[in-house]
Design a protein around this motif. Structure first.
Motif, PDB file in Angstrom:
ATOM      1  N   GLY A  41       0.855  -1.187   0.000  1.00  0.00           N
ATOM      2  CA  GLY A  41       0.000   0.000   0.000  1.00  0.00           C
ATOM      3  C   GLY A  41       0.885   1.229   0.000  1.00  0.00           C
ATOM      4  O   GLY A  41       2.105   1.133  -0.142  1.00  0.00           O
ATOM      5  N   TRP A  77      -0.434  -9.622  -2.158  1.00  0.00           N
ATOM      6  CA  TRP A  77      -0.191  -8.402  -1.374  1.00  0.00           C
ATOM      7  C   TRP A  77       0.732  -8.724  -0.203  1.00  0.00           C
ATOM      8  O   TRP A  77       0.683  -9.831   0.355  1.00  0.00           O
ATOM      9  CB  TRP A  77      -1.513  -7.828  -0.834  1.00  0.00           C
ATOM     10  CG  TRP A  77      -2.146  -6.934  -1.845  1.00  0.00           C
ATOM     11  CD1 TRP A  77      -2.111  -5.575  -1.882  1.00  0.00           C
ATOM     12  CD2 TRP A  77      -2.854  -7.336  -3.038  1.00  0.00           C
ATOM     13  NE1 TRP A  77      -2.740  -5.106  -3.015  1.00  0.00           N
ATOM     14  CE2 TRP A  77      -3.208  -6.176  -3.730  1.00  0.00           C
ATOM     15  CE3 TRP A  77      -3.218  -8.575  -3.595  1.00  0.00           C
ATOM     16  CZ2 TRP A  77      -3.903  -6.201  -4.935  1.00  0.00           C
ATOM     17  CZ3 TRP A  77      -3.909  -8.599  -4.784  1.00  0.00           C
ATOM     18  CH2 TRP A  77      -4.250  -7.426  -5.445  1.00  0.00           C
ATOM     19  N   GLU A  80      -2.414  -6.023   4.252  1.00  0.00           N
ATOM     20  CA  GLU A  80      -3.741  -5.468   3.987  1.00  0.00           C
ATOM     21  C   GLU A  80      -4.315  -4.910   5.277  1.00  0.00           C
ATOM     22  O   GLU A  80      -4.021  -5.395   6.380  1.00  0.00           O
ATOM     23  CB  GLU A  80      -4.667  -6.550   3.402  1.00  0.00           C
ATOM     24  CG  GLU A  80      -6.048  -6.087   2.990  1.00  0.00           C
ATOM     25  CD  GLU A  80      -6.016  -4.959   1.946  1.00  0.00           C
ATOM     26  OE1 GLU A  80      -5.828  -3.787   2.358  1.00  0.00           O
ATOM     27  OE2 GLU A  80      -6.199  -5.235   0.744  1.00  0.00           O
ATOM     28  N   ASN A  91      -5.653  -1.817   0.537  1.00  0.00           N
ATOM     29  CA  ASN A  91      -4.485  -1.896  -0.353  1.00  0.00           C
ATOM     30  C   ASN A  91      -4.850  -2.595  -1.662  1.00  0.00           C
ATOM     31  O   ASN A  91      -4.277  -2.301  -2.715  1.00  0.00           O
ATOM     32  CB  ASN A  91      -3.331  -2.633   0.346  1.00  0.00           C
ATOM     33  CG  ASN A  91      -2.669  -1.773   1.398  1.00  0.00           C
ATOM     34  OD1 ASN A  91      -2.861  -0.560   1.429  1.00  0.00           O
ATOM     35  ND2 ASN A  91      -1.893  -2.403   2.281  1.00  0.00           N
TER      36      ASN A  91
END
Ligand code: 6PG
Length: 247
Positions: A41, A77, A80, A91
């Motif tokens: 993010g 990812w 998150e 994100n």
């Protein structure tokens, strides 16, 4: 092995990051038929995602020699926030809006952390998904990371037990004092098994922390970004001159 590359400003940093990511993807696909990337993010990665979207479009139109077999790209990812996927703080949503919705990556290749679930369950499900994909070692071809002004990276924050995790690849925890305090994050063993890790760091606000992380005493409980030291992988810091001004 680690390296630092400094770019004149945030725009050229985003350009360098996007072209480097595409080159790593091309090499990984040639070597083992797919490319696995874990996204971060933050505002610095967003600029890179926007570049990736632009180069995807220009590549498809033949305007730049940057094309990829997007069907072989798998997106994950690094962390998150525990919010639904359409939440402004997600994100997943950040990467989706800035990049993924502009690429032909098949939906089945997008492995998001389900922030809308109970956090422990989201962590368990994500770890199961990683184990099914990677087998015994979570060797991401690339993990993208940011550096928080407090020295955090992914959702590994100063003083948290997650920094000492040695078995699990993914944990959920509630971190006092941070926005969206419930987080799901990759752990140090997962981050450090990657083939490549790239930190993206821009802006004068990061300069003092970046200097501490790179040139200060090793104290990962205080500066979690220092825990990222991929054993057999490559670590690259892509920074702009403002962030690098104290190095
Ligand atoms: C998160 C991010 C986080 C981020 C850094 C840097 O979910 O909060 O993954 O680790 O990368 O805070 O963010 P900026 O680039 O916005 O400074």
């Amino acid at each position: 092995m680690s390296a630092i590359k400094t770019h004149p400003d945030a725009n050229s940093l985003a350009h360098a990051a996007a072209t480097h990511i595409m080159a790593l993807a091309e090499a990984a696909i040639a070597a083992h038929d797919h490319f696995s990337i874990a996204l971060s993010g933050g505002s610095t990665p967003r600029a890179t995602y926007e570049r990736l979207a632009l180069y995807t479009r220009l590549g498809a139109q033949g305007e730049v020699p940057l094309t990829l077999d997007w069907g072989r790209v798998h997106v994950f990812w690094g962390d998150e926030r525990c919010v639904p996927p359409d939440d402004a703080a997600s994100n997943y949503r950040l990467a989706h809006d800035a990049w993924l919705e502009h690429t032909p990556i098949p939906p089945g290749n997008v492995h998001r952390i389900r922030g809308e679930l109970d956090p422990e369950r989201a962590a368990d499900e994500y770890e199961a998904e990683l184990r099914a994909f990677f087998g015994p070692t979570p060797r991401f071809d690339l993990i993208l990371l940011g550096l928080g002004e407090d020295g955090h990276t992914a959702s590994l924050f100063p003083g948290t037990a997650a920094l000492h995790e040695t078995a699990r690849w993914v944990v959920a925890h509630c971190v006092a004092g941070v926005p969206q305090p419930w987080r799901v994050t990759l752990t140090p063993p997962a981050l450090n098994a990657a083939a490549n890790v790239i930190f993206l760091v821009a802006g004068a606000g990061k300069a003092a922390r970046l200097k501490q992380v790179l040139q200060g005493t090793l104290q990962p409980d205080v500066l979690p970004a220092q825990i990222v030291q991929p054993g057999v992988g490559r670590l690259l810091w892509l920074v702009d001159v403002a962030a690098a001004s104290l190095l």
